[in-house]
Design a protein around this motif. Structure first.
Motif, PDB file in Angstrom:
ATOM      1  N   CYS A 103       5.425 -13.370  15.611  1.00 51.79           N
ATOM      2  CA  CYS A 103       4.138 -12.678  15.735  1.00 51.79           C
ATOM      3  C   CYS A 103       4.070 -12.035  17.113  1.00 51.79           C
ATOM      4  O   CYS A 103       4.060 -12.743  18.131  1.00 51.79           O
ATOM      5  N   THR A 107      -0.737 -12.805  18.569  1.00 49.94           N
ATOM      6  CA  THR A 107      -1.614 -13.667  17.782  1.00 49.94           C
ATOM      7  C   THR A 107      -3.045 -13.174  17.914  1.00 49.94           C
ATOM      8  O   THR A 107      -3.491 -12.773  18.997  1.00 49.94           O
ATOM      9  N   ARG A 134      -4.109 -12.051   7.536  1.00 49.47           N
ATOM     10  CA  ARG A 134      -2.720 -12.044   8.017  1.00 49.47           C
ATOM     11  C   ARG A 134      -1.850 -11.231   7.059  1.00 49.47           C
ATOM     12  O   ARG A 134      -1.974 -11.352   5.829  1.00 49.47           O
ATOM     13  N   GLN A 181       2.596 -11.180  10.806  1.00 54.65           N
ATOM     14  CA  GLN A 181       3.570 -12.264  10.890  1.00 54.65           C
ATOM     15  C   GLN A 181       4.835 -11.791  10.162  1.00 54.65           C
ATOM     16  O   GLN A 181       4.834 -11.621   8.951  1.00 54.65           O
TER      17      GLN A 181
END
Length: 245
Positions: free
Chosen positions: A6, A9, A16, A44
């Motif tokens: 990632c 964050t 996500r 991600q």
């Protein structure tokens, strides 16, 4: 070693987006997305074993097993809605992961599949058996690879084993009866892709009871590099999130 990378964050993000790389690819392929997709989404990227910072980890050459491992690793990150995006080989792995998540009661809100035939419409092309020169030639044909860099013997020694593994994963994959998706699916393709045509892409719609959309953009198998902003805009539109950055 964790399965996801990632770049930023975002505890405040409402959603996500899990991104699955192509054969021979790594999480770094999606690194530019974080800055472009907007602050409402946390990106991600999946890091498959046997490459980059997971070079010492054993390969996984079965798509179903790979999806099971990824779905399990996603569990702690499913505290908010999730969408999946996969390109080429990554589209198949993302699809199988989506099936598992739905089966477990944590279905993603959307599946984006890019540059790939539908899982039940596989072709008979085989590349994993080629010698190193043949494998490099195929990578160059597909695009997305630095031909000059692949002439370096040391780089080849690092890269080609996991490229060969990934090609074998795709070649040996078989679609199995089981969970049918109920989520929306968007299929994206470059109009000059040598691996999949615009006529083949609609077959993805046969695998879901959710809404289905096809988006054709200019470019070859790696159209999503020069067309990145348009691809991200389509993701934002489908997920109804604000445009970034």
């Amino acid at each position: 070693m964790t399965w996801f990378r990632c770049a930023e964050t975002r505890p405040w993000a409402s959603l996500r987006l899990f991104c699955f790389p192509h054969a021979g690819g790594s999480a770094v392929f999606y690194r530019p997305w974080a800055a472009r997709i907007g602050r409402a989404v946390e990106v991600q990227a999946v890091q498959y074993p046997g490459r980059a910072d997971r070079l010492a980890d054993p390969f996984v050459d079965d798509a179903h097993q790979l999806a099971r491992l990824i779905a399990g690793a996603m569990a702690p990150l499913l505290d908010r809605p999730a969408a999946l995006f996969g390109h080429s080989m990554g589209a198949v792995v993302a699809y199988e992961t989506a099936r598992l998540l739905q089966e477990r009661g944590t279905a993603p809100v959307h599946l984006f599949v890019s540059g790939a035939r539908a899982p039940h419409d596989r072709d008979d092309e085989r590349f994993s058996h080629l010698d190193d020169d043949g494998l490099v030639a195929e990578m160059v044909t597909l695009g997305g690879s630095d031909a000059e860099a692949l002439r370096d013997p040391e780089l080849r020694q690092l890269v080609l084993p996991y490229v060969r593994n990934d090609f074998r994963l795709v070649e040996e994959y078989e679609h199995r009866p089981g969970t049918r998706l109920t989520i929306p699916v968007t299929a994206l393709i470059g109009d000059a892709d040598s691996r999949v045509t615009a006529d083949q892409v609609p077959r993805w719609g046969e695998l879901t009871d959710g809404a289905f959309r096809v988006e054709v953009l200019p470019g070859d198998h790696f159209y999503l590099v020069p067309q990145r902003d348009k691809v991200i805009a389509e993701v934002q539109r489908a997920l109804a999130v604000p445009a970034g950055p």
